[in-house]
Design a protein around this motif. Structure first.
Motif, PDB file in Angstrom:
ATOM      1  N   UNK A   1      -2.086  -9.293   0.684  1.00  0.00           N
ATOM      2  CA  UNK A   1      -2.149  -8.285  -0.366  1.00  0.00           C
ATOM      3  C   UNK A   1      -3.496  -8.376  -1.086  1.00  0.00           C
ATOM      4  N   UNK A   2      -4.104  -7.233  -1.259  1.00  0.00           N
ATOM      5  CA  UNK A   2      -5.302  -7.122  -2.080  1.00  0.00           C
ATOM      6  C   UNK A   2      -4.864  -6.385  -3.337  1.00  0.00           C
ATOM      7  N   UNK A   3      -4.875  -7.094  -4.459  1.00  0.00           N
ATOM      8  CA  UNK A   3      -4.416  -6.514  -5.712  1.00  0.00           C
ATOM      9  C   UNK A   3      -5.590  -6.339  -6.659  1.00  0.00           C
ATOM     10  N   UNK A   4      -5.721  -5.127  -7.159  1.00  0.00           N
ATOM     11  CA  UNK A   4      -6.770  -4.793  -8.105  1.00  0.00           C
ATOM     12  C   UNK A   4      -6.084  -4.414  -9.418  1.00  0.00           C
ATOM     13  N   UNK A   5      -6.383  -5.175 -10.466  1.00  0.00           N
ATOM     14  CA  UNK A   5      -5.767  -4.948 -11.762  1.00  0.00           C
ATOM     15  C   UNK A   5      -6.769  -4.252 -12.678  1.00  0.00           C
ATOM     16  N   UNK A   6      -6.330  -3.121 -13.247  1.00  0.00           N
ATOM     17  CA  UNK A   6      -7.188  -2.318 -14.115  1.00  0.00           C
ATOM     18  C   UNK A   6      -6.506  -2.121 -15.467  1.00  0.00           C
ATOM     19  N   UNK A   7      -7.314  -1.808 -16.469  1.00  0.00           N
ATOM     20  CA  UNK A   7      -6.749  -1.592 -17.805  1.00  0.00           C
ATOM     21  C   UNK A   7      -7.667  -0.681 -18.607  1.00  0.00           C
ATOM     22  N   UNK A   8      -7.147  -0.190 -19.712  1.00  0.00           N
ATOM     23  CA  UNK A   8      -7.916   0.575 -20.695  1.00  0.00           C
ATOM     24  C   UNK A   8      -7.151   0.497 -22.002  1.00  0.00           C
ATOM     25  N   UNK A   9      -7.814   0.778 -23.121  1.00  0.00           N
ATOM     26  CA  UNK A   9      -7.092   0.782 -24.396  1.00  0.00           C
ATOM     27  C   UNK A   9      -5.892   1.730 -24.305  1.00  0.00           C
ATOM     28  N   UNK A  10      -4.746   1.240 -24.709  1.00  0.00           N
ATOM     29  CA  UNK A  10      -3.533   2.039 -24.612  1.00  0.00           C
ATOM     30  C   UNK A  10      -2.813   1.867 -23.291  1.00  0.00           C
ATOM     31  N   UNK A  11      -3.459   1.201 -22.325  1.00  0.00           N
ATOM     32  CA  UNK A  11      -2.837   0.929 -21.027  1.00  0.00           C
ATOM     33  C   UNK A  11      -3.107   2.010 -19.993  1.00  0.00           C
ATOM     34  N   UNK A  12      -2.974   1.629 -18.737  1.00  0.00           N
ATOM     35  CA  UNK A  12      -3.165   2.575 -17.639  1.00  0.00           C
ATOM     36  C   UNK A  12      -1.827   3.172 -17.240  1.00  0.00           C
ATOM     37  N   UNK A  13      -1.888   4.340 -16.602  1.00  0.00           N
ATOM     38  CA  UNK A  13      -0.668   4.966 -16.114  1.00  0.00           C
ATOM     39  C   UNK A  13      -0.760   5.136 -14.599  1.00  0.00           C
ATOM     40  N   UNK A  14       0.269   5.701 -14.024  1.00  0.00           N
ATOM     41  CA  UNK A  14       0.340   5.875 -12.575  1.00  0.00           C
ATOM     42  C   UNK A  14      -0.813   6.728 -12.053  1.00  0.00           C
ATOM     43  N   UNK A  15      -1.202   7.764 -12.799  1.00  0.00           N
ATOM     44  CA  UNK A  15      -2.316   8.618 -12.371  1.00  0.00           C
ATOM     45  C   UNK A  15      -3.630   7.834 -12.289  1.00  0.00           C
ATOM     46  N   UNK A  16      -3.864   6.946 -13.270  1.00  0.00           N
ATOM     47  CA  UNK A  16      -5.066   6.102 -13.234  1.00  0.00           C
ATOM     48  C   UNK A  16      -5.062   5.228 -11.984  1.00  0.00           C
ATOM     49  N   UNK A  17      -3.935   4.588 -11.729  1.00  0.00           N
ATOM     50  CA  UNK A  17      -3.824   3.684 -10.582  1.00  0.00           C
ATOM     51  C   UNK A  17      -4.003   4.433  -9.264  1.00  0.00           C
ATOM     52  N   UNK A  18      -3.400   5.599  -9.149  1.00  0.00           N
ATOM     53  CA  UNK A  18      -3.504   6.378  -7.926  1.00  0.00           C
ATOM     54  C   UNK A  18      -4.937   6.849  -7.684  1.00  0.00           C
ATOM     55  N   UNK A  19      -5.584   7.341  -8.722  1.00  0.00           N
ATOM     56  CA  UNK A  19      -6.961   7.832  -8.580  1.00  0.00           C
ATOM     57  C   UNK A  19      -7.901   6.709  -8.163  1.00  0.00           C
TER      58      UNK A  19
END
Length: 153
Positions: A38-56
């Motif tokens: 598994x290659x896991x990439x963890x992302x974040x932003x103020x207020x948290x990320x959503x499914x659209x952010x992860x998919x894009x």
């Protein structure tokens, strides 16, 4: 290629995509679980990320990884939030979450313990300063095995 080298190479390759999306690259893991990689990439932003952010992000970095081809075997790509108990790895992480409750584990016992939960007071050249039930404790950087935000209920 070593696992940590793959994670570092992937982090370097995907950082521009993450920056372009105004997101933060929290961590990249390359791990084997069961019979799968598994290659896991963890992302974040103020207020948290959503499914659209992860998919894009997933779609964009998938193209980059196909071109770069840093991993010789088959793997699953996962892009997600680091979660509520987000890891603290970089000095900027500790500075950003100053004043928050954290869980820190150490490589060797300090004052008879290897696990500490307290309010993050400071991150200095000396180490990580915690307030644990009204008492301050400095944990030297070289002793910190892992640090995460703690969930308060």
């Amino acid at each position: 290629m070593a696992k940590h080298t793959i994670a570092e190479k992937v982090a370097e390759a995907v950082q521009p995509v993450i920056d372009e999306a105004n997101l933060e690259l929290v961590d990249v893991e390359y791990v084997k679980e069961g019979g799968n990689w598994y290659l896991r990439v963890f992302i974040d932003k103020p207020g948290g990320v959503d499914l659209d952010d992860c998919q894009a992000v997933s779609e964009k970095i998938d193209t980059i990884l196909d071109q770069l081809d840093p991993i010789p075997q088959a793997y699953f790509l996962e892009v997600s939030s680091p979660g509520l108990e987000r890891p603290l790895k970089k000095p900027a992480d500790f500075q950003r979450f100053n004043g928050h409750l954290v869980n820190i584990t150490t490589f060797a016992p300090i004052n008879g313990a290897k696990s500490f939960t307290g309010k993050l007071l400071d991150y200095t050249d000396e180490g990580v300063l915690l307030d644990i039930k009204g008492k301050q404790l400095m944990l030297p950087h070289r002793q910190v095995a892992a640090a995460r935000l703690a969930v308060e209920f």
